[in-house]
Design a protein around this motif. Sequence first.
Motif, short mmCIF file in Angstrom:
data_model
loop_
_atom_site.label_atom_id
_atom_site.label_comp_id
_atom_site.label_asym_id
_atom_site.label_seq_id
_atom_site.Cartn_x
_atom_site.Cartn_y
_atom_site.Cartn_z
N LEU A 124 10.78 -53.47 -46.79
CA LEU A 124 10.91 -52.06 -46.21
C LEU A 124 12.16 -51.73 -45.90
O LEU A 124 12.57 -52.33 -44.96
N VAL A 125 12.73 -50.54 -46.10
CA VAL A 125 13.68 -49.98 -45.59
C VAL A 125 13.57 -48.75 -45.05
O VAL A 125 13.38 -47.62 -45.67
N ASP A 126 13.78 -48.81 -43.77
CA ASP A 126 13.55 -47.56 -43.06
C ASP A 126 12.04 -46.67 -43.35
O ASP A 126 12.39 -45.78 -43.64
N PRO A 127 11.17 -47.66 -43.38
CA PRO A 127 9.89 -46.87 -43.88
C PRO A 127 9.32 -45.86 -42.94
O PRO A 127 9.34 -45.88 -42.05
N ALA A 128 8.65 -44.97 -43.71
CA ALA A 128 8.04 -43.97 -43.08
C ALA A 128 6.53 -44.44 -42.63
O ALA A 128 6.17 -45.49 -43.03
N GLY A 129 5.68 -43.82 -41.80
CA GLY A 129 4.53 -44.33 -41.35
C GLY A 129 4.45 -44.80 -39.99
O GLY A 129 3.24 -45.39 -39.63
N PHE A 130 5.69 -44.86 -39.42
CA PHE A 130 5.69 -45.67 -37.84
C PHE A 130 6.15 -44.52 -36.88
O PHE A 130 6.35 -44.84 -35.66
N THR A 131 6.10 -43.20 -37.19
CA THR A 131 6.44 -42.45 -36.28
C THR A 131 5.28 -41.81 -35.38
O THR A 131 4.11 -41.72 -35.96
N ARG A 132 5.48 -42.10 -34.08
CA ARG A 132 4.33 -41.53 -32.98
C ARG A 132 4.60 -39.82 -33.19
O ARG A 132 5.45 -39.28 -32.63
N HIS A 133 3.62 -39.23 -33.62
CA HIS A 133 3.68 -37.78 -33.68
C HIS A 133 3.48 -37.02 -32.51
O HIS A 133 2.32 -37.40 -31.58
N THR A 134 4.20 -36.11 -32.18
CA THR A 134 3.97 -35.14 -31.13
C THR A 134 3.84 -33.69 -31.59
O THR A 134 3.90 -33.62 -32.82
N ALA A 135 3.38 -32.71 -30.68
CA ALA A 135 3.43 -31.37 -31.06
C ALA A 135 5.03 -30.91 -31.73
O ALA A 135 4.94 -30.27 -32.70
N LEU A 136 6.06 -31.63 -31.23
CA LEU A 136 7.28 -31.28 -31.66
C LEU A 136 7.56 -31.75 -33.01
O LEU A 136 7.89 -31.00 -34.18
N THR A 137 7.13 -33.15 -33.40
CA THR A 137 7.54 -33.74 -34.62
C THR A 137 6.50 -33.21 -35.92
O THR A 137 6.79 -32.79 -36.79
N ARG A 138 5.23 -32.86 -35.28
CA ARG A 138 4.40 -32.24 -36.26
C ARG A 138 5.00 -30.65 -36.63
O ARG A 138 4.91 -30.32 -37.82
N TRP A 139 5.42 -30.15 -35.64
CA TRP A 139 5.97 -28.44 -35.94
C TRP A 139 7.12 -28.87 -36.88
O TRP A 139 7.31 -28.01 -37.96
N PHE A 140 8.18 -29.51 -36.64
CA PHE A 140 9.08 -29.87 -37.51
C PHE A 140 8.66 -30.41 -38.94
O PHE A 140 9.23 -29.80 -39.91
N CYS A 141 7.87 -31.39 -39.20
CA CYS A 141 7.52 -31.47 -40.28
C CYS A 141 6.68 -30.56 -41.16
O CYS A 141 6.89 -30.28 -42.50
N ARG A 142 5.76 -29.72 -40.54
CA ARG A 142 5.11 -28.66 -41.22
C ARG A 142 6.08 -27.27 -41.34
O ARG A 142 5.95 -26.79 -42.18
N GLU A 143 6.55 -26.72 -40.17
CA GLU A 143 6.96 -25.68 -40.06
C GLU A 143 8.70 -25.26 -40.39
O GLU A 143 9.00 -24.44 -40.72
N VAL A 144 9.40 -26.74 -40.32
CA VAL A 144 10.75 -26.51 -40.61
C VAL A 144 10.90 -27.12 -42.18
O VAL A 144 11.12 -26.50 -43.05
N MET A 145 10.64 -28.40 -42.11
CA MET A 145 10.89 -29.29 -43.47
C MET A 145 9.93 -28.92 -44.50
O MET A 145 10.22 -29.13 -45.53
N GLY A 146 8.82 -28.48 -43.97
CA GLY A 146 7.72 -28.46 -44.93
C GLY A 146 7.79 -26.75 -45.41
O GLY A 146 6.81 -26.49 -46.25
#
Length: 283
Positions: A124-146
């Motif tokens: 496993l090389v820097d795997p996804a799935g271990f981020t503790r999501h907050t309102a900020l990370t959800r916004w970044f994933c959905r509304e910025v990079m999404g």
Amino acid sequence: MRMTVPTPLGDLAVRCHGTPGAPALLLLHANPGDGRDYDAVLPALADRRRTFVVDWPGYGDSTAPHPHLVTPEGLVEAAERVLDALADEHGVREIAVLGNSVGGYVACRLAEGRHSPKVTALVLVDPAGFTRHTALTRWFCREVMGRPERARRLVVPLARAYLGRLGTPSARATFARVRRLPDDEVRLAVHCALWRGLTDPGFGMADPAVLDVPILLLWGRRDPVVPALLDGRRARGALPVRTSSVVLPTAHEPYNERPDLFLSHVLPFLREPRAVGAGRSRG
């Protein structure tokens, strides 16, 4: 040799390298990217393993008829189709899986799903799935990079950061492919859909601690996407205690940035997964 595997998300291109009959290895790349991202380490891996390199839907030579429907969970199902095809066409009954970023997440899911008896080891090389999501990370994933209109401006500078120093031909080639992404509507749509999928309610592993397979966890100390001090630490705490953990002086893709250093850890592990010292965090 190349094979094509039909999946609900599109036809996946899978390149086959190495000697038939050798122990099998599956390579799963990050988002964005394609299987060529592993070119710097592929010769050494294929010299020892029958190595199968996947292009995710819409990337490389794979198709994505509906790119906005591509999700991390969809990639898990697509990878399961690949394992079915490898068993049918190549007689592969056991396989080690190496995955980076979202590819690392898919590797974990393969080891906990219906194909778990086939999976002999995980890298496993820097795997996804271990981020503790907050309102900020959800916004970044959905509304910025999404969102394509926003991600179009950010995907290239972000890649420049997570690829590190671009000191190898492989890293420079990977970056050149990312630079073309903003003008490719299909690839950009896949990229954004996968970012949005990181916050879907169904995204995540049931219990990583019960994965019953040898695991080598590699993390880049300078990773700006999934930081070693946050996500890396959470991964080490969530995975089984026998996991062998190594922190490397790299960013998000150590196989691109420091291929020799990467191989110095991966090759011994693949040679004897259960013999490598587990539970140790090494710099």
